[in-house]
Design a protein around this motif. Structure first.
Motif, PDB file in Angstrom:
ATOM      1  N   ILE A  66       0.869  -1.277   0.039  1.00 20.24           N
ATOM      2  CA  ILE A  66      -0.096  -0.032   0.051  1.00 20.24           C
ATOM      3  C   ILE A  66       1.000   1.264  -0.019  1.00 20.24           C
ATOM      4  CG2 ILE A  66      -1.641   1.435   1.681  1.00 20.24           C
ATOM      5  CD1 ILE A  66      -2.815  -1.327   2.233  1.00 20.24           C
ATOM      6  N   GLY A  69       2.249   2.031  -3.291  1.00 16.53           N
ATOM      7  CA  GLY A  69       1.384   2.400  -4.247  1.00 16.53           C
ATOM      8  C   GLY A  69       0.953   1.277  -5.296  1.00 16.53           C
ATOM      9  N   ASP A  72      -4.240   0.135  -4.718  1.00 12.47           N
ATOM     10  CA  ASP A  72      -5.114   1.446  -4.713  1.00 12.47           C
ATOM     11  C   ASP A  72      -6.638   0.908  -5.030  1.00 12.47           C
ATOM     12  OD1 ASP A  72      -5.591   4.085  -4.504  1.00 12.47           O
ATOM     13  OD2 ASP A  72      -5.532   4.481  -6.375  1.00 12.47           O
ATOM     14  N   GLN A  74      -9.902   2.491  -4.843  1.00 12.90           N
ATOM     15  CA  GLN A  74     -10.607   3.763  -5.166  1.00 12.90           C
ATOM     16  C   GLN A  74     -10.245   5.067  -4.412  1.00 12.90           C
ATOM     17  OE1 GLN A  74     -14.911   2.596  -4.650  1.00 12.90           O
ATOM     18  NE2 GLN A  74     -14.587   0.981  -5.960  1.00 12.90           N
ATOM     19  N   GLY A  75      -9.039   5.254  -4.484  1.00  8.16           N
ATOM     20  CA  GLY A  75      -8.365   6.132  -3.862  1.00  8.16           C
ATOM     21  C   GLY A  75      -8.565   6.672  -2.357  1.00  8.16           C
ATOM     22  N   SER A  77      -7.997   6.194   2.024  1.00  8.92           N
ATOM     23  CA  SER A  77      -6.602   6.397   2.669  1.00  8.92           C
ATOM     24  C   SER A  77      -6.029   5.172   2.891  1.00  8.92           C
ATOM     25  CB  SER A  77      -7.032   6.907   4.063  1.00  8.92           C
ATOM     26  OG  SER A  77      -7.578   5.988   4.872  1.00  8.92           O
ATOM     27  N   PRO A  78      -4.722   5.178   3.230  1.00  7.92           N
ATOM     28  CA  PRO A  78      -3.694   3.711   3.336  1.00  7.92           C
ATOM     29  C   PRO A  78      -4.523   2.788   4.604  1.00  7.92           C
ATOM     30  CG  PRO A  78      -2.298   5.477   3.290  1.00  7.92           C
ATOM     31  CD  PRO A  78      -3.564   6.017   3.328  1.00  7.92           C
ATOM     32  N   GLN A  81      -7.588   1.488   2.924  1.00  5.99           N
ATOM     33  CA  GLN A  81      -7.101   0.306   1.959  1.00  5.99           C
ATOM     34  C   GLN A  81      -6.820  -1.078   2.841  1.00  5.99           C
ATOM     35  OE1 GLN A  81      -4.114   1.287  -0.774  1.00  5.99           O
ATOM     36  NE2 GLN A  81      -5.146   3.298  -1.247  1.00  5.99           N
TER      37      GLN A  81
END
Length: 87
Positions: A66, A69, A72, A74-75, A77-78, A81
C-alpha cells in the motif's frame, strides 16, 4: 563479462561515463522488499506459532504494498485500504 563489454561499447559510442556497480543484494528487488519485513520483525522475540508468523508477515507485506502504491482501492486512505483488504 557480457554486461561489462556491452556497457563499455555503449560508453564508447555515446561518449558517456557509466560505471558498472556490482553489489550482490542491493540491486535485488526481492531483498529490498524483504528488508521491510526484517526491520519490523527483528525487535520481536519471535513468534509462538507458524500461524501468527504468517499473518503478521502478510500484514507487514500488505502495508508495504500500500505504501509503495501497488494497491489502490478507489483512492481511499492507507488505513481504509488495509481494512478493506484485511477484513
Amino acid at each position: 563479462g557480457a554486461n561489462a563489454a556491452g556497457l563499455k561499447a555503449f560508453n564508447d559510442e555515446h561518449s558517456t561515463d557509466i560505471e558498472l556497480g556490482q553489489v550482490k543484494y542491493l540491486n535485488n528487488i526481492v531483498e529490498q522488499d524483504h528488508r521491510r519485513v526484517r526491520q519490523r520483525t527483528r525487535p520481536m522475540l519471535g513468534f509462538k506459532t507458524f500461524m501468527s508468523a504468517a499473518k503478521t508477515i502478510a500484514g507487514i507485506e500488505m502495508m508495504a504494498m500500500i505504501k509503495k502504491g501497488q494497491v489502490d482501492i478507489q483512492g481511499s486512505s492507507p488505513f481504509e485500504q488495509f481494512y478493506a483488504l484485511a477484513g
